[in-house]
Write a protein that holds these residues in place. Structure first.
Motif, PDB file in Angstrom:
ATOM      1  N   GLU A  92      72.213  35.362  84.019  1.00 52.47           N
ATOM      2  CA  GLU A  92      73.065  34.229  84.401  1.00 52.47           C
ATOM      3  C   GLU A  92      73.076  33.145  83.326  1.00 52.47           C
ATOM      4  O   GLU A  92      74.110  32.521  83.084  1.00 52.47           O
ATOM      5  N   GLU A  93      71.935  32.911  82.687  1.00 49.84           N
ATOM      6  CA  GLU A  93      71.884  31.948  81.581  1.00 49.84           C
ATOM      7  C   GLU A  93      72.752  32.442  80.427  1.00 49.84           C
ATOM      8  O   GLU A  93      73.514  31.668  79.832  1.00 49.84           O
ATOM      9  N   PHE A  94      72.635  33.728  80.113  1.00 49.03           N
ATOM     10  CA  PHE A  94      73.402  34.325  79.027  1.00 49.03           C
ATOM     11  C   PHE A  94      74.901  34.229  79.318  1.00 49.03           C
ATOM     12  O   PHE A  94      75.691  33.861  78.449  1.00 49.03           O
ATOM     13  N   LYS A  95      75.265  34.527  80.557  1.00 53.57           N
ATOM     14  CA  LYS A  95      76.666  34.489  80.961  1.00 53.57           C
ATOM     15  C   LYS A  95      77.222  33.069  80.856  1.00 53.57           C
ATOM     16  O   LYS A  95      78.305  32.844  80.296  1.00 53.57           O
ATOM     17  N   LYS A  96      76.471  32.110  81.374  1.00 57.55           N
ATOM     18  CA  LYS A  96      76.937  30.710  81.367  1.00 57.55           C
ATOM     19  C   LYS A  96      77.098  30.185  79.939  1.00 57.55           C
ATOM     20  O   LYS A  96      78.108  29.563  79.610  1.00 57.55           O
ATOM     21  N   GLU A  97      76.126  30.457  79.085  1.00 61.27           N
ATOM     22  CA  GLU A  97      76.193  29.942  77.716  1.00 61.27           C
ATOM     23  C   GLU A  97      77.260  30.664  76.904  1.00 61.27           C
ATOM     24  O   GLU A  97      77.949  30.051  76.092  1.00 61.27           O
ATOM     25  N   THR A  98      77.427  31.956  77.132  1.00 62.80           N
ATOM     26  CA  THR A  98      78.476  32.704  76.441  1.00 62.80           C
ATOM     27  C   THR A  98      79.837  32.138  76.812  1.00 62.80           C
ATOM     28  O   THR A  98      80.704  31.956  75.945  1.00 62.80           O
ATOM     29  N   LYS A  99      80.019  31.835  78.073  1.00 66.07           N
ATOM     30  CA  LYS A  99      81.289  31.255  78.524  1.00 66.07           C
ATOM     31  C   LYS A  99      81.522  29.901  77.855  1.00 66.07           C
ATOM     32  O   LYS A  99      82.633  29.615  77.393  1.00 66.07           O
ATOM     33  N   GLN A 100      80.498  29.067  77.788  1.00 63.82           N
ATOM     34  CA  GLN A 100      80.630  27.758  77.146  1.00 63.82           C
ATOM     35  C   GLN A 100      80.991  27.905  75.664  1.00 63.82           C
ATOM     36  O   GLN A 100      81.830  27.161  75.141  1.00 63.82           O
ATOM     37  N   MET A 101      80.355  28.847  74.991  1.00 64.56           N
ATOM     38  CA  MET A 101      80.652  29.075  73.572  1.00 64.56           C
ATOM     39  C   MET A 101      82.091  29.544  73.385  1.00 64.56           C
ATOM     40  O   MET A 101      82.782  29.104  72.464  1.00 64.56           O
ATOM     41  N   MET A 102      82.544  30.420  74.264  1.00 66.39           N
ATOM     42  CA  MET A 102      83.913  30.927  74.143  1.00 66.39           C
ATOM     43  C   MET A 102      84.933  29.840  74.467  1.00 66.39           C
ATOM     44  O   MET A 102      85.982  29.771  73.830  1.00 66.39           O
ATOM     45  N   LEU A 103      84.621  28.978  75.426  1.00 60.80           N
ATOM     46  CA  LEU A 103      85.510  27.851  75.719  1.00 60.80           C
ATOM     47  C   LEU A 103      85.602  26.908  74.522  1.00 60.80           C
ATOM     48  O   LEU A 103      86.682  26.420  74.181  1.00 60.80           O
ATOM     49  N   ALA A 104      84.473  26.661  73.872  1.00 61.75           N
ATOM     50  CA  ALA A 104      84.465  25.805  72.682  1.00 61.75           C
ATOM     51  C   ALA A 104      85.286  26.449  71.558  1.00 61.75           C
ATOM     52  O   ALA A 104      86.029  25.753  70.842  1.00 61.75           O
ATOM     53  N   MET A 105      85.171  27.760  71.418  1.00 58.24           N
ATOM     54  CA  MET A 105      85.943  28.468  70.402  1.00 58.24           C
ATOM     55  C   MET A 105      87.442  28.354  70.701  1.00 58.24           C
ATOM     56  O   MET A 105      88.247  28.078  69.805  1.00 58.24           O
ATOM     57  N   ALA A 106      87.808  28.549  71.955  1.00 56.52           N
ATOM     58  CA  ALA A 106      89.212  28.449  72.348  1.00 56.52           C
ATOM     59  C   ALA A 106      89.734  27.039  72.104  1.00 56.52           C
ATOM     60  O   ALA A 106      90.846  26.860  71.601  1.00 56.52           O
ATOM     61  N   ASP A 107      88.925  26.052  72.441  1.00 52.84           N
ATOM     62  CA  ASP A 107      89.315  24.661  72.232  1.00 52.84           C
ATOM     63  C   ASP A 107      89.511  24.372  70.749  1.00 52.84           C
ATOM     64  O   ASP A 107      90.462  23.710  70.349  1.00 52.84           O
ATOM     65  N   GLY A 108      88.609  24.883  69.924  1.00 52.23           N
ATOM     66  CA  GLY A 108      88.708  24.667  68.485  1.00 52.23           C
ATOM     67  C   GLY A 108      89.924  25.341  67.865  1.00 52.23           C
ATOM     68  O   GLY A 108      90.537  24.818  66.942  1.00 52.23           O
ATOM     69  N   MET A 109      90.276  26.512  68.381  1.00 51.68           N
ATOM     70  CA  MET A 109      91.438  27.238  67.866  1.00 51.68           C
ATOM     71  C   MET A 109      92.745  26.628  68.312  1.00 51.68           C
ATOM     72  O   MET A 109      93.728  26.668  67.589  1.00 51.68           O
ATOM     73  N   GLY A 110      92.743  26.140  69.535  1.00 51.90           N
ATOM     74  CA  GLY A 110      94.004  25.695  70.107  1.00 51.90           C
ATOM     75  C   GLY A 110      94.900  26.905  70.339  1.00 51.90           C
ATOM     76  O   GLY A 110      94.431  28.007  70.576  1.00 51.90           O
ATOM     77  N   PHE A 111      96.202  26.687  70.223  1.00 52.64           N
ATOM     78  CA  PHE A 111      97.135  27.770  70.503  1.00 52.64           C
ATOM     79  C   PHE A 111      97.860  28.247  69.256  1.00 52.64           C
ATOM     80  O   PHE A 111      98.891  28.890  69.334  1.00 52.64           O
ATOM     81  N   LEU A 112      97.276  27.926  68.092  1.00 54.65           N
ATOM     82  CA  LEU A 112      97.802  28.468  66.852  1.00 54.65           C
ATOM     83  C   LEU A 112      97.075  29.768  66.549  1.00 54.65           C
ATOM     84  O   LEU A 112      95.849  29.818  66.584  1.00 54.65           O
TER      85      LEU A 112
END
Length: 138
Positions: A92-112
């Motif tokens: 559950e810790e791994f899942k939660k942190e992986t999700k947070q990292m992927m959200l940060a990556m998506a935010d950094g990329m934006g939609f370009l």
């Protein structure tokens, strides 16, 4: 390795598909859990962190990194996953942190769209494959 075009929407859509995300995270966790005890030790996580080579390259070119600094960064990243600070990472810790990292990556990329090299069996590659399969069946 493969090359793909990725944008933030690819990642967000993957995270919103809870079944696909959970299966991918569970598969990755099981792969990393080499002693099959249901927990990730620092040594097991270290292999994954080192494979990212975030601090050993600069724009794809190998750079010399201070080993002590590198060890400190990896320890800090491990603690980021170990929410209860018991010295191991649970699913559950791994899942939660992986999700947070992927959200940060998506935010950094934006939609370009961004062209990226993807590791085989990485969670990000699974997100791209999911999107490709959806486009193919539409």
């Amino acid at each position: 390795m493969s090359v793909a075009i990725v944008d933030g929407a690819t990642i967000i859509n993957f995270l919103e598909d809870e079944e696909a995300f959970n299966v991918s995270v569970c598969d990755r966790f099981a792969y990393l859990d080499t002693d099959h005890d249901g927990l990730l030790s620092y040594a097991e996580m270290l292999k994954e962190l080192q494979s990212l080579r975030v601090f050993e390259t600069h724009f794809g070119i190998d750079v010399e990194t201070d080993p002590d600094e590198l060890a400190s960064v990896y320890e800090s990243l491990f603690v980021k996953f170990d929410h209860n600070l018991n010295g191991t990472v649970e699913l559950e810790e791994f899942k939660k942190e992986t999700k947070q990292m992927m959200l940060a990556m998506a935010d950094g990329m934006g939609f370009l769209p961004v062209q990226m090299v993807l590791e085989e069996d990485s969670i990000l590659k699974k997100a791209v494959e999911r999107e490709s399969n959806q486009v193919a069946t539409a």
